[in-house]
Design a protein around this motif. Structure first.
Motif, PDB file in Angstrom:
ATOM      1  N   THR A  34      73.161  38.030  46.587  1.00  0.00           N
ATOM      2  CA  THR A  34      73.968  37.809  47.792  1.00  0.00           C
ATOM      3  C   THR A  34      73.702  38.969  48.748  1.00  0.00           C
ATOM      4  N   VAL A  35      73.963  38.729  50.017  1.00  0.00           N
ATOM      5  CA  VAL A  35      73.698  39.752  51.041  1.00  0.00           C
ATOM      6  C   VAL A  35      74.415  41.054  50.718  1.00  0.00           C
ATOM      7  N   ASN A  83      71.444  34.663  52.666  1.00  0.00           N
ATOM      8  CA  ASN A  83      72.441  34.835  51.609  1.00  0.00           C
ATOM      9  C   ASN A  83      72.182  33.831  50.492  1.00  0.00           C
TER      10      ASN A  83
HETATM   11  C1  LIG Z   1      77.181  35.122  50.389  1.00  0.00           C
HETATM   12  O1  LIG Z   1      77.412  34.124  49.395  1.00  0.00           O
HETATM   13  C2  LIG Z   1      78.451  34.467  48.490  1.00  0.00           C
HETATM   14  C3  LIG Z   1      78.526  33.369  47.463  1.00  0.00           C
HETATM   15  O2  LIG Z   1      77.269  32.958  47.127  1.00  0.00           O
HETATM   16  C4  LIG Z   1      79.758  34.604  49.228  1.00  0.00           C
HETATM   17  O3  LIG Z   1      80.765  35.009  48.316  1.00  0.00           O
HETATM   18  C5  LIG Z   1      79.596  35.667  50.310  1.00  0.00           C
HETATM   19  O4  LIG Z   1      80.767  35.723  51.079  1.00  0.00           O
HETATM   20  C6  LIG Z   1      78.435  35.325  51.218  1.00  0.00           C
HETATM   21  N1  LIG Z   1      78.228  36.404  52.144  1.00  0.00           N
HETATM   22  C7  LIG Z   1      77.921  36.209  53.424  1.00  0.00           C
HETATM   23  C8  LIG Z   1      77.735  37.422  54.256  1.00  0.00           C
HETATM   24  O5  LIG Z   1      77.798  35.095  53.876  1.00  0.00           O
END
Ligand SMILES: *[C@@H]1O[C@H](CO)[C@@H](O)[C@H](O)[C@H]1NC(C)=O
Ligand SMILES: *[C@@H]1O[C@H](CO)[C@@H](O)[C@H](O)[C@H]1NC(C)=O
Ligand SMILES: *[C@@H]1O[C@H](CO)[C@@H](O)[C@H](O)[C@H]1NC(C)=O
Ligand SMILES: *[C@@H]1O[C@H](CO)[C@@H](O)[C@H](O)[C@H]1NC(C)=O
Ligand SMILES: *[C@@H]1O[C@H](CO)[C@@H](O)[C@H](O)[C@H]1NC(C)=O
Ligand SMILES: *[C@@H]1O[C@H](CO)[C@@H](O)[C@H](O)[C@H]1NC(C)=O
Ligand SMILES: *[C@@H]1O[C@H](CO)[C@@H](O)[C@H](O)[C@H]1NC(C)=O
Ligand SMILES: *[C@@H]1O[C@H](CO)[C@@H](O)[C@H](O)[C@H]1NC(C)=O
Ligand SMILES: *[C@@H]1O[C@H](CO)[C@@H](O)[C@H](O)[C@H]1NC(C)=O
Ligand SMILES: *[C@@H]1O[C@H](CO)[C@@H](O)[C@H](O)[C@H]1NC(C)=O
Ligand SMILES: *[C@@H]1O[C@H](CO)[C@@H](O)[C@H](O)[C@H]1NC(C)=O
Length: 751
Positions: A220-221, A167
Motif C-alpha cells: 500500500t502507498v 496503491n
Molecule cells: C491504499 O489501500 C489500502 C487498502 O488496500 C487502504 O487501506 C488505504 O487507505 C489506501 N491508501 C490510499 C492513499 O489510497
C-alpha cells in the motif's frame, strides 16, 4: 403413523452419528513422549526438540522459553520459525533490509539483510512462495544468491511524487517484485539510492529490500511514508522455506530399499517440487503425520457431513480410507446425495411418499388422483386411436428406460430432483422467482444449495396433454446435447404436477431483447447474425442429427433464450415431436404460435421440418426489422409480418422496414444475402423453403464473410436491391467507412 416413522428415522440417525462424533480422536503430530507444541506452533515429526530420538537428524528445532510466548528456532541458528507445515514448507521470521536518509541526503540508518541456509541442509528458499521485494522511490537493489551457481537480480525505481504510486499494486512504481530461482540456499541484499532520497524525501525517506512470502505481503502507498513499513512489521517479514527428506527422489529411496525411506503406513511418497529430496503425504481418506509409522489415521467421513455424501435414509459406514453408503432394507440405490439416493421400488415409493407427507393425506390423495387420471387418460387414448396409444406407450417406455439408465449410473446427465429440493430452491415458489408464464404453466428461477442456478418449469394443470408434453420434453431433451439447445438437468416426479429442471439461461429471451421497451435496438447486427446462425444450427441439428428427427413446432423469439454472451439457446420442447407422427393428433392439439405458424398448416393440418423453417424465417425477419410477428396479425394491420416483408422485398423497398441499426451496421452484400434467405424461408409452399441445414450453412458463411469483408462484394446488386441509394449508411461492423467503400466500388468496376 407418519410422525412415528419420521421420529424413528431421526433416532436411527442419532444412534449412528452420536458415538462417532463423540469419539473423534486427536492424533499427535510428534513422536510419543516428545514436546508437540512450542507456544501455539505445532512441531510435527521429523521436526522435534529436546531428545535426539524426538527428531530426525538435521530437523531439530529449539523452543526458547525465555520469550513469552516461547519462540521456536531452527537448530543451528537464530532463525525464528513461525509455522511448520507437514506439506513441506516452513515459515521463518527474517529481518528487513533498509536504508533511511535525512532531508540533506545523509544516510541515517542502515541494515543489510541476508539469510544463509547452506548449513541447514534440508532447507531451500521456496521459489513458488517468495518474491524478492523492493520498496522506495529513489532506489536500486541487488539480491545475490548461490548454491553452486550464483545469481544476481534486482530492481531499480524512481518515482516523482506520491500521486504516481499505484496503491495496492506492486507494479514497479514505488514497489517492485521479482521471483527467485529454484533451489537457492543463500541470499544477500544490497541497497542503493540514486540521489540519496533528496528529491523524494518529503514522502519517501527509506529504501527496503526483503525476500517475503508473497501471500502475506500486499503493498500500500502508506508503506513508503515515514518509517511506516518498518514499524508496522516490527522490522521483519515472513519467508517460506521448502524442506524435504534426504537428497534423493522417491524412486531412489524405494529402489535402494533403504532405511532412508521414512514414510509411514497408509502414506505415499512424492518428490520435492523444489530441488532434491522427497516428501510424504497421507493416502486419500487418511489424515495425520505421514512421517510417523502410524501417523496416518483413517478419516471418519461419516462423522463429518461435509466429508460424505450419504443421504438419509442411506446409512454411512466408515471403511479404512473411505466410506460406504448403504440403503436400509426395502429400498435400493446407493444412498448418495448426488447419486441414486435410496429409492423404494416402485410400489413402495408411494409408501415413502406417505411417510414424508406427515401433514396429511392430501398430497397422497392427489397423487392417487393423478395415477388414476393418468391411467384413465391412457385408456381414453387407447380407445381413440390404437396407433397413438402405441406412440404414447413408446414415450412412457422411453421414460422408464431412461429412469433405468439413471439407475445404471448415468446420473450426470439427467437427475431426479425431490420436491423438497425444488421447493427450497425456489423459496417455496415465490412470486419474485417467476421468470415467465405461458399456456403450459410457470417457469421459476431456482437456486440450489451449491449456488447453482436452475430454471424450473412447473405445469399448470394436470391433464392428459400436460403429462404428454411432459413426457415428450423429457424424452426429447434427454437425447439432445447441443450448446444451442437449453439443457435439461432433470425432473421431479414426486409432486402433483410434474416439473422439469433446466440450466438457467441468464439473459432472458430474444423477444425481450428485440421488442421490449428500453431494449429496442440494443443488440448489434453482428450479434443478431450470430443469434440467427446459432438458432439455425440448433434447428438443423434437431432435424438431422437426432434420430428420428425432432420438429420443434413452436419456434419464436420468445422461445430463444440468450446467455450473458448472447449465445442463443433454443428452449420449450413441450410441443415438439419425434417425426414418425400420428397424423390425426394434430387436429386435436393447438400447435405453434400465431404469427409464426406455417401457412401450409391451415390446409394440411400438419407440421413438418419445413414448418420450423418458416417460423425461423419469421424470427430472422424480427431480427432484421425489430418488428413483432404478432403485431401485424391484428386485423387493422392486414398483413402478417411475413407478407409485409416479402411484399417490400418484391417492391425493392426492404430498406424501409429494416431496423435503423441493422441498416447502419450491416453491409449491403450481407443484407442482400440475408434478406434472400429470409424470403426463401417464408415461401408459402414448404417444398420451396430451404432445409434448416442449408440455412445454417448459408448464415455461417455470411458470418465468416463478415469477418473478411473483401469476400464477394457486389455493390451494384446490393444497391439495386435496396432501392434508393440515398440511404446514408456505412458499414461499421465490417470495419471500413463509406470512403473506402467508394474505393472498393471503383476497384470492382475496374475489373
Ligand atoms: C491504499 O489501500 C489500502 C487498502 O488496500 C487502504 O487501506 C488505504 O487507505 C489506501 N491508501 C490510499 C492513499 O489510497
Ligand atoms: C499463534 O498465535 C498468534 C497470535 O497469538 C497468531 O498470530 C498465529 O497465527 C498463531 N500461529 C499458529 C500456527 O497458529
Ligand atoms: C533464549 O533466548 C535468549 C535471548 O535471545 C538467549 O539469551 C538464550 O540463550 C536462549 N536460550 C536458549 C536455550 O537458546
Ligand atoms: C552529511 O552530514 C555532514 C554533516 O553532518 C555534512 O558535512 C555532509 O555534507 C553531509 N553529506 C551529504 C551527502 O549531504
Ligand atoms: C559465487 O560467488 C562467490 C562469492 O560470492 C564466489 O566465491 C564463487 O566462486 C561464485 N561461484 C560461481 C560459480 O561463480
Ligand atoms: C549520497 O551519499 C553518499 C554518502 O552517504 C555520498 O557519497 C554521495 O555523494 C551522495 N550522493 C548524492 C547524489 O548526494
Ligand atoms: C492481499 O490482497 C489480496 C487480493 O488483492 C487479498 O486476497 C489478500 O487477502 C490480501 N492479503 C492481505 C494479507 O491483506
Ligand atoms: C519477528 O521477529 C521480530 C524481531 O525479532 C519480532 O519483533 C516479531 O514479533 C517477530 N514476528 C513474529 C510474527 O513473531
Ligand atoms: C546425499 O547426502 C549424503 C549424506 O547424507 C551424501 O553422502 C551424498 O553424497 C548426497 N548425495 C547427493 C546426490 O547429493
Ligand atoms: C528390499 O526389501 C524386501 C523386503 O522388505 C526384500 O525382499 C528385498 O530383497 C529387498 N531388496 C533389496 C534390493 O535390498
Ligand atoms: C461398499 O458396499 C458395496 C455394496 O454394499 C460393496 O460391494 C463394497 O465392497 C463396499 N465397499 C467397501 C470399501 O466396503
Amino acid at each position: 403413523m407418519g410422525t412415528t416413522m419420521a421420529l424413528f428415522v431421526l433416532l436411527l440417525q442419532l444412534l449412528f452419528l452420536w458415538p462417532t462424533v463423540a469419539a473423534s480422536p486427536t492424533v499427535s503430530m510428534s513422536k510419543p513422549g516428545c514436546q508437540e507444541k512450542c507456544g501455539n506452533i505445532t512441531i510435527p515429526y521429523p521436526f522435534g526438540t529436546g531428545d535426539a530420538s524426538c527428531y530426525r537428524d538435521m530437523y531439530d528445532v529449539t523452543c526458547n522459553h525465555s520469550f513469552i510466548p516461547p519462540k521456536l528456532f531452527l537448530a543451528n541458528g537464530n532463525l525464528e520459525v513461525l509455522e511448520i507445515s507437514p506439506g513441506g514448507q516452513l515459515r521463518i521470521n527474517v529481518t528487513v533490509g533498509y536504508q533511511c536518509y535525512n532531508s540533506k541526503g545523509n544516510l541515517t540508518s542502515e541494515l543489510p539483510t541476508w539469510v544463509d541456509l547452506t548449513e541447514n541442509r534440508p532447507y531451500t528458499f521456496s521459489d513458488s512462495r517468495n518474491r524478492f521485494t523492493t520498496l522506495g522511490c529513489d532506489t536500486y537493489t541487488y539480491v545475490t544468491g548461490s548454491k553452486g551457481r550464483n545469481f544476481t537480480s534486482g530492481c531499480a525505481m524512481v518515482c516523482s511524487d506520491q500521486q504516481s504510486v499505484v496503491n495496492g499494486s506492486c507494479s514497479g512504481i514505488g514497489c517492485c517484485q521479482t521471483s527467485i530461482p529454484k533451489g537457492f540456499k543463500k541470499f544477500d541484499v544490497e541497497l542503493h539510492s540514486f540521489d540519496n532520497h533528496t528529491k523524494v524525501w518529503n514522502f519517501n525517506r527509506c529504501n527496503y529490500a526483503f525476500l517475503v512470502d508473497y501471500e502475506w505481503y500486499n503493498f500500500t502507498v502508506s508503506d513508503l511514508l515515514e518509517y511506516n513499513f518498518y514499524y508496522e512489521n516490527g522490522g521483519s517479514v515472513p519467508l517460506v522455506l521448502d524442506w524435504a527428506i534426504e537428497n534423493q527422489s522417491c524412486k531412489d529411496v524405494s529402489r535402494r530399499n533403504s532405511t532412508s525411506y521414512i514414510c509411514g503406513k497408509n502414506s505415499e511418497c512424492f518428490d520435492s517440487p523444489n530441488g532434491l529430496g522427497y516428501l510424504c503425504k497421507c493416502s486419500q481418506g487418511y489424515q495425520g503425520n505421514p512421517y510417523l509409522d502410524d501417523g496416518c489415521q483413517d478419516i471418519d467421513e461419516c462423522a463429518d457431513p461435509t466429508k460424505n455424501d450419504c443421504k438419509a435414509p442411506g446409512i454411512c459406514i466408515n471403511t479404512p480410507g473411505s466410506y460406504n453408503c448403504s440403503c436400509p432394507p426395502g429400498t435400493e440405490g446407493d444412498g448418495r446425495k448426488n447419486g441414486l439416493t435410496c429409492i423404494a421400488p416402485v410400489r413402495a415409493m408411494k409408501q415413502s411418499q406417505l411417510i414424508q407427507v406427515t401433514a396429511g393425506t392430501g398430497l397422497s390423495i392427489l397423487f392417487l388422483v393423478i395415477c388414476i387420471s393418468w391411467l384413465s387418460w391412457g385408456f381414453q387414448k387407447r380407445k381413440m386411436n390404437k396407433l397413438r396409444d402405441k406412440f404414447f406407450q413408446q414415450n412412457g417406455g422411453l421414460l422408464l428406460k431412461q429412469q433405468l439408465s439413471l439407475h445404471e449410473g448415468n446420473m450426470e446427465t439427467t437427475k431426479i430432483y425431490t420436491a423438497d429440493e425444488l421447493k427450497k430452491a425456489t423459496n417455496n415458489y415465490d412470486e419474485s422467482r417467476i421468470l415467465g408464464r405461458g399456456g403450459y404453466g410457470t417457469v421459476y428461477k431456482g437456486i440450489l444449495p451449491d449456488d447453482k442456478e436452475i430454471a424450473i418449469k412447473k405445469s399448470r394443470i394436470v391433464d392428459g396433454s400436460q403429462v404428454e408434453q411432459f413426457i415428450n420434453e423429457v424424452v426429447i431433451l434427454s437425447q439432445i446435447n447441443h450448446k444451442n439447445v437449453v439443457r435439461l438437468l432433470g425432473c421431479c416426479l414426486e409432486t402433483e404436477v410434474p416439473m422439469l429442471v433446466y440450466e438457467y439461461v441468464t439473459n432472458g429471451t430474444l423477444y425481450h431483447h428485440i421488442h421490449d421497451e428500453g431494449h429496442k435496438a440494443s443488440i448489434s447486427w453482428e450479434i443478431r447474425l450470430r443469434i440467427a446462425t446459432e438458432t439455425a444450427v440448433a434447428l438443423a441439428y434437431l432435424h438431422s442429427a437426432a434420430s428420428p428427427p425432432i420438429i420443434h413446432r413452436d419456434i419464436k423469439s420468445a422461445n430463444i433464450l440468450l446467455d450473458d454472451n448472447y449465445m442463443a439457446k433454443v428452449s420449450d420442447f413441450g410441443a415438439s415431436r419425434l417425426v414418425p407422427l400420428d397424423q390425426t393428433q394434430l387436429t386435436t392439439l393447438v400447435q405453434g404460435t400465431l404469427g409464426y405458424l406455417d401457412p401450409e398448416y391451415f390446409h394440411t393440418s400438419q407440421l413438418t421440418e419445413k414448418s420450423d423453417v418458416y417460423s425461423f424465417g419469421i424470427v430472422l425477419v424480427e431480427l432484421l426489422t425489430g418488428r413483432k410477428a404478432l403485431e401485424f396479425d391484428r386485423p387493422e394491420n392486414e398483413k402478417s409480418l411475413a407478407v409485409h416483408f416479402v411484399t417490400s422485398m418484391k417492391e425493392d423497398n426492404v430498406a424501409a422496414i429494416l431496423e435503423e441499426r441493422v441498416l447502419k451496421e450491416c453491409s449491403k452484400d450481407q443484407l442482400r444475402r440475408v434478406t434472400k434467405i429470409a424470403k426463401r424461408c417464408l415461401s408459402v409452399k414448404g417444398e420451396e423453403r430451404p432445409t434448416m441445414q442449408e440455412v445454417a450453412m448459408e448464415l455461417e458463411g455470411l458470418r465468416r464473410s463478415n469477418r473478411h469483408p473483401w469476400v464477394e462484394h457486389n455493390h451494384e446488386e446490393a444497391e439495386y436491391l435496396l432501392g434508393e441509394a440515398s440511404n446514408p449508411y456505412s458499414c461499421n461492423t465490417t470495419g471500413y467507412d463509406s470512403l473506402t467503400d467508394h474505393v472498393l466500388i471503383s476497384l470492382d468496376s475496374g475489373r
